[in-house]
Write a protein that holds these residues in place. Structure first.
Motif, PDB file in Angstrom:
ATOM      1  N   ALA A 133       1.247  -2.033   3.355  1.00 53.83           N
ATOM      2  CA  ALA A 133       1.309  -1.682   1.938  1.00 53.83           C
ATOM      3  C   ALA A 133       2.719  -1.249   1.551  1.00 53.83           C
ATOM      4  O   ALA A 133       3.257  -1.669   0.518  1.00 53.83           O
ATOM      5  CB  ALA A 133       0.305  -0.571   1.630  1.00 53.83           C
ATOM      6  N   LEU A 134       3.340  -0.418   2.389  1.00 53.64           N
ATOM      7  CA  LEU A 134       4.690   0.055   2.099  1.00 53.64           C
ATOM      8  C   LEU A 134       5.697  -1.094   2.125  1.00 53.64           C
ATOM      9  O   LEU A 134       6.634  -1.129   1.321  1.00 53.64           O
ATOM     10  CB  LEU A 134       5.094   1.132   3.106  1.00 53.64           C
ATOM     11  CG  LEU A 134       4.352   2.465   2.972  1.00 53.64           C
ATOM     12  CD1 LEU A 134       4.636   3.357   4.173  1.00 53.64           C
ATOM     13  CD2 LEU A 134       4.751   3.174   1.688  1.00 53.64           C
ATOM     14  N   ARG A 193      -2.374   1.585  -5.410  1.00 51.61           N
ATOM     15  CA  ARG A 193      -2.594   0.143  -5.466  1.00 51.61           C
ATOM     16  C   ARG A 193      -3.149  -0.399  -4.160  1.00 51.61           C
ATOM     17  O   ARG A 193      -3.710  -1.496  -4.131  1.00 51.61           O
ATOM     18  CB  ARG A 193      -1.287  -0.573  -5.814  1.00 51.61           C
ATOM     19  CG  ARG A 193      -0.780  -0.309  -7.213  1.00 51.61           C
ATOM     20  CD  ARG A 193       0.393  -1.207  -7.558  1.00 51.61           C
ATOM     21  NE  ARG A 193       1.642  -0.762  -6.943  1.00 51.61           N
ATOM     22  CZ  ARG A 193       2.481   0.087  -7.509  1.00 51.61           C
ATOM     23  NH1 ARG A 193       2.202   0.605  -8.696  1.00 51.61           N
ATOM     24  NH2 ARG A 193       3.610   0.431  -6.915  1.00 51.61           N
ATOM     25  N   HIS A 194      -2.958   0.363  -3.081  1.00 49.81           N
ATOM     26  CA  HIS A 194      -3.368  -0.126  -1.759  1.00 49.81           C
ATOM     27  C   HIS A 194      -4.420   0.773  -1.101  1.00 49.81           C
ATOM     28  O   HIS A 194      -4.738   0.588   0.072  1.00 49.81           O
ATOM     29  CB  HIS A 194      -2.136  -0.203  -0.855  1.00 49.81           C
ATOM     30  CG  HIS A 194      -0.984  -0.933  -1.464  1.00 49.81           C
ATOM     31  ND1 HIS A 194      -0.891  -2.311  -1.480  1.00 49.81           N
ATOM     32  CD2 HIS A 194       0.128  -0.482  -2.100  1.00 49.81           C
ATOM     33  CE1 HIS A 194       0.228  -2.671  -2.088  1.00 49.81           C
ATOM     34  NE2 HIS A 194       0.868  -1.580  -2.473  1.00 49.81           N
ATOM     35  N   ARG A 195      -4.924   1.758  -1.842  1.00 53.67           N
ATOM     36  CA  ARG A 195      -5.828   2.751  -1.257  1.00 53.67           C
ATOM     37  C   ARG A 195      -7.029   2.113  -0.571  1.00 53.67           C
ATOM     38  O   ARG A 195      -7.367   2.460   0.565  1.00 53.67           O
ATOM     39  CB  ARG A 195      -6.293   3.729  -2.328  1.00 53.67           C
ATOM     40  CG  ARG A 195      -7.307   4.755  -1.836  1.00 53.67           C
ATOM     41  CD  ARG A 195      -7.629   5.761  -2.920  1.00 53.67           C
ATOM     42  NE  ARG A 195      -6.456   6.574  -3.208  1.00 53.67           N
ATOM     43  CZ  ARG A 195      -6.127   7.650  -2.500  1.00 53.67           C
ATOM     44  NH1 ARG A 195      -6.878   8.036  -1.477  1.00 53.67           N
ATOM     45  NH2 ARG A 195      -5.054   8.347  -2.813  1.00 53.67           N
ATOM     46  N   ASP A 196      -7.692   1.181  -1.230  1.00 60.37           N
ATOM     47  CA  ASP A 196      -8.900   0.587  -0.660  1.00 60.37           C
ATOM     48  C   ASP A 196      -8.603  -0.121   0.659  1.00 60.37           C
ATOM     49  O   ASP A 196      -9.401  -0.059   1.602  1.00 60.37           O
ATOM     50  CB  ASP A 196      -9.530  -0.393  -1.648  1.00 60.37           C
ATOM     51  CG  ASP A 196     -10.134   0.312  -2.865  1.00 60.37           C
ATOM     52  OD1 ASP A 196     -10.322   1.546  -2.795  1.00 60.37           O
ATOM     53  OD2 ASP A 196     -10.389  -0.369  -3.880  1.00 60.37           O
ATOM     54  N   ASP A 197      -7.441  -0.807   0.737  1.00 58.79           N
ATOM     55  CA  ASP A 197      -7.082  -1.517   1.963  1.00 58.79           C
ATOM     56  C   ASP A 197      -6.841  -0.544   3.114  1.00 58.79           C
ATOM     57  O   ASP A 197      -7.169  -0.839   4.262  1.00 58.79           O
ATOM     58  CB  ASP A 197      -5.818  -2.358   1.741  1.00 58.79           C
ATOM     59  CG  ASP A 197      -6.052  -3.502   0.781  1.00 58.79           C
ATOM     60  OD1 ASP A 197      -7.201  -3.969   0.686  1.00 58.79           O
ATOM     61  OD2 ASP A 197      -5.087  -3.930   0.129  1.00 58.79           O
ATOM     62  N   GLY A 250       8.541  -2.606  -0.741  1.00 54.81           N
ATOM     63  CA  GLY A 250       9.984  -2.627  -0.509  1.00 54.81           C
ATOM     64  C   GLY A 250      10.494  -1.660   0.535  1.00 54.81           C
ATOM     65  O   GLY A 250      11.702  -1.436   0.623  1.00 54.81           O
ATOM     66  N   TYR A 251       9.599  -1.097   1.378  1.00 54.08           N
ATOM     67  CA  TYR A 251      10.022  -0.089   2.349  1.00 54.08           C
ATOM     68  C   TYR A 251      10.230  -0.640   3.767  1.00 54.08           C
ATOM     69  O   TYR A 251      10.574   0.118   4.659  1.00 54.08           O
ATOM     70  CB  TYR A 251       9.003   1.058   2.398  1.00 54.08           C
ATOM     71  CG  TYR A 251       9.083   1.963   1.197  1.00 54.08           C
ATOM     72  CD1 TYR A 251       9.747   3.182   1.264  1.00 54.08           C
ATOM     73  CD2 TYR A 251       8.516   1.598  -0.019  1.00 54.08           C
ATOM     74  CE1 TYR A 251       9.828   4.016   0.151  1.00 54.08           C
ATOM     75  CE2 TYR A 251       8.591   2.414  -1.135  1.00 54.08           C
ATOM     76  CZ  TYR A 251       9.254   3.626  -1.042  1.00 54.08           C
ATOM     77  OH  TYR A 251       9.332   4.446  -2.141  1.00 54.08           O
ATOM     78  N   ALA A 252       9.989  -1.941   3.980  1.00 51.88           N
ATOM     79  CA  ALA A 252      10.215  -2.572   5.293  1.00 51.88           C
ATOM     80  C   ALA A 252       9.629  -1.715   6.409  1.00 51.88           C
ATOM     81  O   ALA A 252      10.323  -1.285   7.329  1.00 51.88           O
ATOM     82  CB  ALA A 252      11.710  -2.802   5.535  1.00 51.88           C
TER      83      ALA A 252
END
Length: 236
Positions: A144-145, A123-127, A149-151
């Protein structure tokens, strides 16, 4: 009036717990400064978290010769405390993956882990890959993490970058199935375009999941090492 006060106390205690999650191990003084609370108020909330089994305390690492007085104390969440922020369905997930392992073998568990992490980071690959260089990509990956929810955060350590995940929603599952951590690390390397090394994991009982990202051929720290902390024990 009493209910409003209790709600306010609960929100403040949750804020203290979240700070321990995101920046622990951390001193009580740093908690007070960050949240704008009095030292006495912070101590009261910390004592309550300890009494509930949600937080624990340890001595700060020594840095050369110390003067007189007691060593600084650092606070962090226990596994019970981390449950505030999402360990739902752990038992069900572990049982389901055990069934997969018993029915289809370990390769099926690894394939499940690969599909899971690919869906998450995809979902965040392009960024992430759109950034130039490992350091910029690491920062984009941390963002992205965090949204997942990974803070997460990054910090420069020597000539390298360290990606720190201060929360892991699947830590209990990963403790039994380390394939989740192994596949995640491989996905990070692919996204960042460089070899990375996992130094610590929440699943193994560490305070954070820490991944070393070399910059310009920097040598990784010894495995199992964590990033050096500031006086407050917080990432920069």
């Amino acid at each position: 009036m009493k209910n409003e006060q209790q709600l306010s106390e609960g929100r403040t205690r949750h804020g203290v717990a979240r700070l321990l999650l995101e920046r622990g191990p951390i001193t009580a003084a740093a908690v007070a400064e960050t949240l704008g609370l009095s030292p006495a108020a912070v101590r009261r909330h910390l004592d309550c978290l300890v009494a509930d089994g949600e937080a624990c305390m340890r001595d700060a690492p020594s840095r050369g010769r110390r003067g007189r007085g007691r060593p600084a104390k650092l606070w962090l969440l226990t596994e019970t405390g981390r449950a505030r922020f999402g360990h739902a369905y752990d038992d069900l997930a572990i049982a389901a993956i055990r069934f997969v392992a018993e029915s289809a073998g370990e390769h099926a568990v690894r394939e499940f882990a690969r599909r899971r992490v690919n869906a998450m980071v995809g979902r965040h690959r392009d960024d992430v890959v759109g950034e130039q260089g490992p350091a910029e990509r690491a920062k984009a990956l941390a963002d992205a993490l965090t949204s997942e929810g990974y803070a997460a955060s990054t910090r420069r350590v020597g000539a390298g970058e360290q990606l720190c995940q201060h929360h892991c929603p699947v830590a209990h599952v990963a403790a039994e199935f380390p394939e989740l951590c192994e596949v995640e690390t491989a996905a990070f390397a692919e996204l960042l375009g460089t070899h990375v090394q996992r130094l610590s994991t929440i699943a193994r009982g560490d305070a954070a999941c820490t991944t070393h990202v070399p910059l310009g051929g920097a040598e990784p720290p010894e495995a199992g090492a964590t990033a050096p902390t500031t006086t407050e024990g917080t990432p920069s």
